[in-house]
Design an enzyme around this catalytic site. Structure first.
Site, PDB file in Angstrom:
ATOM      1  N   CYS A 107       0.829  -1.198   0.000  1.00 49.19           N
ATOM      2  CA  CYS A 107       0.000   0.000   0.000  1.00 49.19           C
ATOM      3  C   CYS A 107       0.869   1.255   0.000  1.00 49.19           C
ATOM      4  O   CYS A 107       1.953   1.272   0.563  1.00 49.19           O
ATOM      5  CB  CYS A 107      -0.949   0.090   1.198  1.00 49.19           C
ATOM      6  SG  CYS A 107      -1.975  -1.354   1.394  1.00 49.19           S
TER       7      CYS A 107
ATOM      8  N   ARG B 152       3.389  -0.047  -5.193  1.00 44.97           N
ATOM      9  CA  ARG B 152       3.182  -0.684  -3.887  1.00 44.97           C
ATOM     10  C   ARG B 152       1.860  -1.439  -3.810  1.00 44.97           C
ATOM     11  O   ARG B 152       1.580  -2.106  -2.808  1.00 44.97           O
ATOM     12  CB  ARG B 152       3.211   0.370  -2.778  1.00 44.97           C
ATOM     13  CG  ARG B 152       4.478   1.178  -2.751  1.00 44.97           C
ATOM     14  CD  ARG B 152       4.390   2.260  -1.716  1.00 44.97           C
ATOM     15  NE  ARG B 152       4.644   1.718  -0.392  1.00 44.97           N
ATOM     16  CZ  ARG B 152       5.826   1.618   0.159  1.00 44.97           C
ATOM     17  NH1 ARG B 152       6.888   2.039  -0.499  1.00 44.97           N
ATOM     18  NH2 ARG B 152       5.982   1.113   1.353  1.00 44.97           N
TER      19      ARG B 152
ATOM     20  N   TRP C 247      -3.017  -2.653  -1.594  1.00 41.59           N
ATOM     21  CA  TRP C 247      -2.750  -4.059  -1.897  1.00 41.59           C
ATOM     22  C   TRP C 247      -3.444  -4.826  -0.778  1.00 41.59           C
ATOM     23  O   TRP C 247      -3.048  -4.741   0.380  1.00 41.59           O
ATOM     24  CB  TRP C 247      -1.248  -4.327  -1.904  1.00 41.59           C
ATOM     25  CG  TRP C 247      -0.905  -5.734  -2.248  1.00 41.59           C
ATOM     26  CD1 TRP C 247      -0.742  -6.262  -3.498  1.00 41.59           C
ATOM     27  CD2 TRP C 247      -0.652  -6.813  -1.330  1.00 41.59           C
ATOM     28  NE1 TRP C 247      -0.426  -7.593  -3.411  1.00 41.59           N
ATOM     29  CE2 TRP C 247      -0.361  -7.959  -2.096  1.00 41.59           C
ATOM     30  CE3 TRP C 247      -0.647  -6.917   0.067  1.00 41.59           C
ATOM     31  CZ2 TRP C 247      -0.060  -9.197  -1.526  1.00 41.59           C
ATOM     32  CZ3 TRP C 247      -0.352  -8.159   0.627  1.00 41.59           C
ATOM     33  CH2 TRP C 247      -0.063  -9.274  -0.174  1.00 41.59           C
TER      34      TRP C 247
ATOM     35  N   ASN D 143      -0.986   1.564   5.991  1.00 41.65           N
ATOM     36  CA  ASN D 143      -0.197   0.539   5.310  1.00 41.65           C
ATOM     37  C   ASN D 143       0.310  -0.403   6.388  1.00 41.65           C
ATOM     38  O   ASN D 143       0.816   0.049   7.407  1.00 41.65           O
ATOM     39  CB  ASN D 143       0.976   1.226   4.585  1.00 41.65           C
ATOM     40  CG  ASN D 143       1.988   0.232   4.061  1.00 41.65           C
ATOM     41  OD1 ASN D 143       1.661  -0.927   3.797  1.00 41.65           O
ATOM     42  ND2 ASN D 143       3.220   0.690   3.902  1.00 41.65           N
ATOM     43  N   GLY D 144       0.162  -1.717   6.200  1.00 42.44           N
ATOM     44  CA  GLY D 144       0.614  -2.683   7.200  1.00 42.44           C
ATOM     45  C   GLY D 144      -0.540  -3.538   7.677  1.00 42.44           C
ATOM     46  O   GLY D 144      -1.582  -3.607   7.017  1.00 42.44           O
TER      47      GLY D 144
ATOM     48  N   GLU E 234      14.322 -19.207 -10.807  1.00 41.99           N
ATOM     49  CA  GLU E 234      13.996 -17.851 -11.239  1.00 41.99           C
ATOM     50  C   GLU E 234      13.148 -17.873 -12.517  1.00 41.99           C
ATOM     51  O   GLU E 234      12.197 -17.105 -12.657  1.00 41.99           O
ATOM     52  CB  GLU E 234      15.299 -17.055 -11.430  1.00 41.99           C
ATOM     53  CG  GLU E 234      15.161 -15.666 -12.011  1.00 41.99           C
ATOM     54  CD  GLU E 234      14.266 -14.729 -11.205  1.00 41.99           C
ATOM     55  OE1 GLU E 234      13.867 -15.066 -10.079  1.00 41.99           O
ATOM     56  OE2 GLU E 234      13.943 -13.647 -11.735  1.00 41.99           O
TER      57      GLU E 234
ATOM     58  N   LYS F 273       9.486 -16.227 -12.742  1.00 41.58           N
ATOM     59  CA  LYS F 273       9.177 -15.196 -13.739  1.00 41.58           C
ATOM     60  C   LYS F 273       7.918 -15.577 -14.503  1.00 41.58           C
ATOM     61  O   LYS F 273       7.020 -14.774 -14.700  1.00 41.58           O
ATOM     62  CB  LYS F 273      10.380 -15.075 -14.683  1.00 41.58           C
ATOM     63  CG  LYS F 273      10.718 -13.744 -15.170  1.00 41.58           C
ATOM     64  CD  LYS F 273      11.539 -12.877 -14.247  1.00 41.58           C
ATOM     65  CE  LYS F 273      10.925 -12.657 -12.889  1.00 41.58           C
ATOM     66  NZ  LYS F 273      11.761 -12.053 -11.923  1.00 41.58           N
TER      67      LYS F 273
ATOM     68  N   GLU G 115       4.580 -15.594 -12.220  1.00 45.50           N
ATOM     69  CA  GLU G 115       4.068 -14.321 -11.703  1.00 45.50           C
ATOM     70  C   GLU G 115       3.437 -13.444 -12.777  1.00 45.50           C
ATOM     71  O   GLU G 115       2.559 -12.653 -12.491  1.00 45.50           O
ATOM     72  CB  GLU G 115       5.122 -13.556 -10.906  1.00 45.50           C
ATOM     73  CG  GLU G 115       6.229 -12.941 -11.711  1.00 45.50           C
ATOM     74  CD  GLU G 115       7.186 -12.114 -10.870  1.00 45.50           C
ATOM     75  OE1 GLU G 115       6.764 -11.488  -9.900  1.00 45.50           O
ATOM     76  OE2 GLU G 115       8.391 -12.102 -11.216  1.00 45.50           O
TER      77      GLU G 115
ATOM     78  N   HIS H 145      12.907 -37.782  -8.281  1.00 46.95           N
ATOM     79  CA  HIS H 145      12.385 -38.004  -6.925  1.00 46.95           C
ATOM     80  C   HIS H 145      10.964 -37.478  -6.764  1.00 46.95           C
ATOM     81  O   HIS H 145      10.516 -37.249  -5.646  1.00 46.95           O
ATOM     82  CB  HIS H 145      13.319 -37.351  -5.898  1.00 46.95           C
ATOM     83  CG  HIS H 145      14.691 -37.924  -5.919  1.00 46.95           C
ATOM     84  ND1 HIS H 145      14.980 -39.194  -5.452  1.00 46.95           N
ATOM     85  CD2 HIS H 145      15.859 -37.438  -6.413  1.00 46.95           C
ATOM     86  CE1 HIS H 145      16.268 -39.450  -5.633  1.00 46.95           C
ATOM     87  NE2 HIS H 145      16.818 -38.390  -6.223  1.00 46.95           N
TER      88      HIS H 145
ATOM     89  N   LYS I 132       5.043  -4.221  -6.450  1.00 48.67           N
ATOM     90  CA  LYS I 132       6.492  -4.157  -6.670  1.00 48.67           C
ATOM     91  C   LYS I 132       7.262  -4.213  -5.363  1.00 48.67           C
ATOM     92  O   LYS I 132       8.339  -4.772  -5.292  1.00 48.67           O
ATOM     93  CB  LYS I 132       6.812  -2.861  -7.427  1.00 48.67           C
ATOM     94  CG  LYS I 132       8.267  -2.708  -7.812  1.00 48.67           C
ATOM     95  CD  LYS I 132       8.649  -3.675  -8.901  1.00 48.67           C
ATOM     96  CE  LYS I 132      10.141  -3.673  -9.185  1.00 48.67           C
ATOM     97  NZ  LYS I 132      10.543  -4.929  -9.852  1.00 48.67           N
TER      98      LYS I 132
HETATM   99  O1  M6R Z   1      12.503  -5.498  -3.537  1.00 46.49           O
HETATM  100  P1  M6R Z   1      12.957  -6.888  -3.259  1.00 46.49           P
HETATM  101  O2  M6R Z   1      14.093  -7.316  -4.152  1.00 46.49           O
HETATM  102  O3  M6R Z   1      13.278  -7.141  -1.825  1.00 46.49           O
HETATM  103  O4  M6R Z   1      11.726  -7.801  -3.637  1.00 46.49           O
HETATM  104  C1  M6R Z   1      11.747  -9.169  -3.387  1.00 46.49           C
HETATM  105  C2  M6R Z   1      10.624  -9.868  -4.079  1.00 46.49           C
HETATM  106  O5  M6R Z   1       9.390  -9.374  -3.653  1.00 46.49           O
HETATM  107  C3  M6R Z   1      10.722  -9.701  -5.602  1.00 46.49           C
HETATM  108  O6  M6R Z   1      11.928 -10.148  -6.093  1.00 46.49           O
HETATM  109  C4  M6R Z   1       9.568 -10.472  -6.298  1.00 46.49           C
HETATM  110  O7  M6R Z   1       9.730 -11.836  -6.107  1.00 46.49           O
HETATM  111  C5  M6R Z   1       9.529 -10.101  -7.786  1.00 46.49           C
HETATM  112  N1  M6R Z   1       8.207  -9.818  -8.186  1.00 46.49           N
HETATM  113  C6  M6R Z   1      10.051 -11.165  -8.663  1.00 46.49           C
HETATM  114  O8  M6R Z   1      10.037 -10.824 -10.004  1.00 46.49           O
END
Ligand code: M6R
Length: 610
Positions: A2, A27, A77, A103-104, A483, A487, A490, A506, A605
């Site tokens: 947020c 955010r 959010w 926020n929180g 990774e 990617k 998400e 396994h 983000k």
């Molecule tokens: O700002 P940060 O690097 O700490 O963020 C960590 C994760 O939230 C961030 O890498 C998230 O997994 C991304 N959306 C991945 O693409």
């Protein structure tokens, strides 16, 4: 998560609030709202709606707000309650005089709400935030500041707040514990915001409110107190950074633009950090003697940054001979890590605001550890918590999917590993120089990969119909597989799993049939032959294989359905190269499926809740 922005001053609040809110959209973007005090009456007025801030802007065109010089706003959010107009902030009390943005998470909101409901308070939303407004109302026989102070002492959890009250139309109150909040100081005007960029074009003079602090703002006054009510003399910082360009520059999406920025990011990093064959890590704040003294490292990070940390483990252990543990930050603090004076903690975060990583760092600090961080955002909370910071200077990353920040984190980890290995004399000067030479070649190899964007996208488009993907890699490309899967899932919402290829037999092998696509990272390395055996195992079960291989490996074409080639490099550096085709595969599949790649559903983000 947020984003919060608040204003009190001499100008019209609304444009300032909306403009600031747009800069905080990273955010969270599931709903947004704005509230002002209409000064003629005075009374509070709000506008809020579901969806992105552009929806709020549209709403304001038809349902405008009167002129006002005080207001608060919020981009959400969702944590408690679905994304909806009703759950969007600001929230109000029964009298309709108090407005709160938050926020929180208020962890004890249920018990507080039960008490308030028994007292006759009527709640409209499912949020935890609404209890704050009603609690302030409960304490309203006191003055506004005291009512907020009393309320805050009843709240458990992490929060940042902005509060206004129509009986006090000249006052904005802010408070924080756990979640970030800054105060911007202007001339006859003051601001609150979740993050500096939201107000940076208005003022560069800021107060970073500390945990457990509350501030009272008027247009020409800022007073800071502890939650206990003790007056505090705040430190005023002059922000020296600017916020870089945030335009798509002709690219269809920020993600695609950021993928294409990677050669530049690494070129700049290497030209400032490598002089001759010397690595310069300004900002690290550790002497060579200190670097020699550590006997273990612990890396904490989340998401993509965690994957960078996993690659870091392989290379630091190999090059510098220091044992490295890597934890997702949210687990670190709950596993009783054994931290000694010889432990170095490395936190990795693009935003530097990730609540889990900040909590892990605080935990380690409390145990006496030295903290260094790799971070992209200047002046972020993580940077301020760390003893030393290695900034990646990758520029603003707007796409939620981390791309250039990831490869910049990897590049910085290579530099750190090389530095550690030299001071600890673990590898010869010659080996170190060869590796540095190869590292400096990476940006031009990136250019070569990016020339194939179209053909890689074609592969993505042709395979966008698969309902499930496996990503397999070995050794230091096992994190690359993790990774690649992250990617894809998400931004395309396709279930995708990353696995160490040797682990496939396994369990995950049960998934494989002609309806699954498997991305195999089969670049030249010590484990190449083993990877080929895994490919054969998938082939025999009719899985659709997309291989990422090294140029010149013609024989692999016979074993797989599609091949994406990367240029040949030192095997130790391949995670840097492999990242690009993985990003492009995810991007092309997601766009083919019509997904919003820059702002995927349910994500934000910067993840500022634990
Ligand atoms: O700002 P940060 O690097 O700490 O963020 C960590 C994760 O939230 C961030 O890498 C998230 O997994 C991304 N959306 C991945 O693409």
């Amino acid at each position: 998560m947020c984003g919060i922005i608040g204003y009190v001053g001499h100008q019209q609040a609304l444009p300032i609030l909306i403009e600031g809110l747009k800069k905080l959209e990273y955010r969270g973007y599931d709903s947004s709202g704005v509230g002002i005090i209409c000064l003629d009456e005075p009374k509070i007025m709000i506008r809020k709606c579901e969806g992105k801030i552009c929806n709020l802007q549209e709403l304001l065109k038809t349902h405008g707000l009167p002129e006002s010089t005080i207001g608060i706003s919020h981009t959400r959010w969702a944590t408690h309650g679905v994304p909806s107009r009703v759950n969007a902030h600001p929230h109000s009390d029964c009298s309709g005089k108090i407005l709160v943005v938050h926020n929180g998470i208020i962890e004890n909101y249920q018990e507080l709400k039960s008490v308030l409901v028994k007292k006759g308070h009527k709640f409209l939303s499912q949020t935890d935030t609404e209890v704050i407004a009603h609690l302030i109302e409960e304490h309203s026989e006191k003055d506004f500041l005291t009512a907020v102070q009393k309320t805050i002492r009843q709240l458990r959890g992490a929060f940042a707040l902005g509060v206004i009250h129509s009986d006090h139309p000249e006052t904005l109150i802010a408070a924080r514990i756990g979640s970030p909040l800054i105060i911007g100081l202007g001339k006859n005007e003051n601001f609150i915001a979740s993050d500096v960029p939201a107000i940076l074009d208005r003022t560069a003079k800021v107060i970073y409110l500390k945990d457990g602090e509350l501030a009272l703002l008027r247009k020409n006054l800022v007073q800071v107190y502890t939650f206990a009510g003790k007056s505090v003399r705040p430190k005023i910082d002059q922000v020296s950074f600017t916020v870089g360009s945030v335009h798509k520059e002709g690219f269809a999406h920020f993600m695609l633009k950021e993928i294409h920025e990677q050669p530049n990011v690494l070129t700049q990093m290497f030209s400032s950090r490598i002089k001759g064959f010397q690595i310069h890590l300004e900002g690290l704040q550790l002497t060579d003697a200190e670097l020699k003294g550590f006997d273990q490292m612990m890396i904490v990070a989340c998401g993509t940054a965690y994957h960078a940390g996993l690659v870091g483990k392989y290379i630091i252990e190999k090059l510098a001979g220091i044992s490295v543990a890597v934890d997702v930050s949210s687990e670190f603090r709950y596993r009783s890590p054994i931290i000694t004076p010889k432990t170095l903690i490395l936190a990795i975060s693009q935003s530097g605001e990730t609540a889990d990583t900040l909590a892990a760092v605080k935990e380690a600090k409390a145990k006496g550890a030295k903290i260094i961080s790799i971070c992209n955002v200047l002046g972020s909370s993580l940077a301020r918590e760390s003893d030393g910071v290695l900034y990646t200077h990758a520029g603003p990353e707007i796409g939620v999917a981390s791309t250039k920040a990831y490869t910049a984190q990897l590049a910085m980890l290579y530099l750190l590993a090389l530095k550690l290995s030299r001071v600890r004399k673990k590898i010869s000067r010659k080996t170190s120089q060869e590796l540095i030479k190869d590292l400096k070649e990476i940006p031009s190899l990136y250019q070569r990969i990016l020339k194939h964007t179209q053909s890689i996208s074609r592969i993505g488009h042709d395979n966008a119909h698969f309902g499930c993907f496996l990503f397999l890699g070995r050794n230091l490309n096992f994190p690359s597989a993790l990774e690649g899967a992250l990617k894809l899932k998400e931004i395309s919402y396709i279930p995708a799993e990353g696995y160490a290829a040797g682990e496939m037999k396994h369990g995950p092998i049960a998934l494989i049939d002609e309806y699954r696509a498997v991305v195999c990272i089969a670049v030249q390395s010590d484990t190449y032959e083993k990877m080929i055996s895994n490919i054969e195992e998938i082939r025999s079960r009719r899985g659709k294989i997309i291989a990422i291989a090294t140029e010149g490996d013609d024989s692999i074409k016979e074993r797989v359905h599609e091949v994406i080639y990367i240029p040949s490099t030192n095997p130790l550096l391949t995670p840097l190269l492999v990242a690009l085709p993985l990003q492009l595969i995810a991007y092309s599949i997601a766009t083919k499926r019509g997904c919003d790649v820059d702002q995927p559903r349910n994500l934000a983000k910067s993840v500022t809740v634990e």
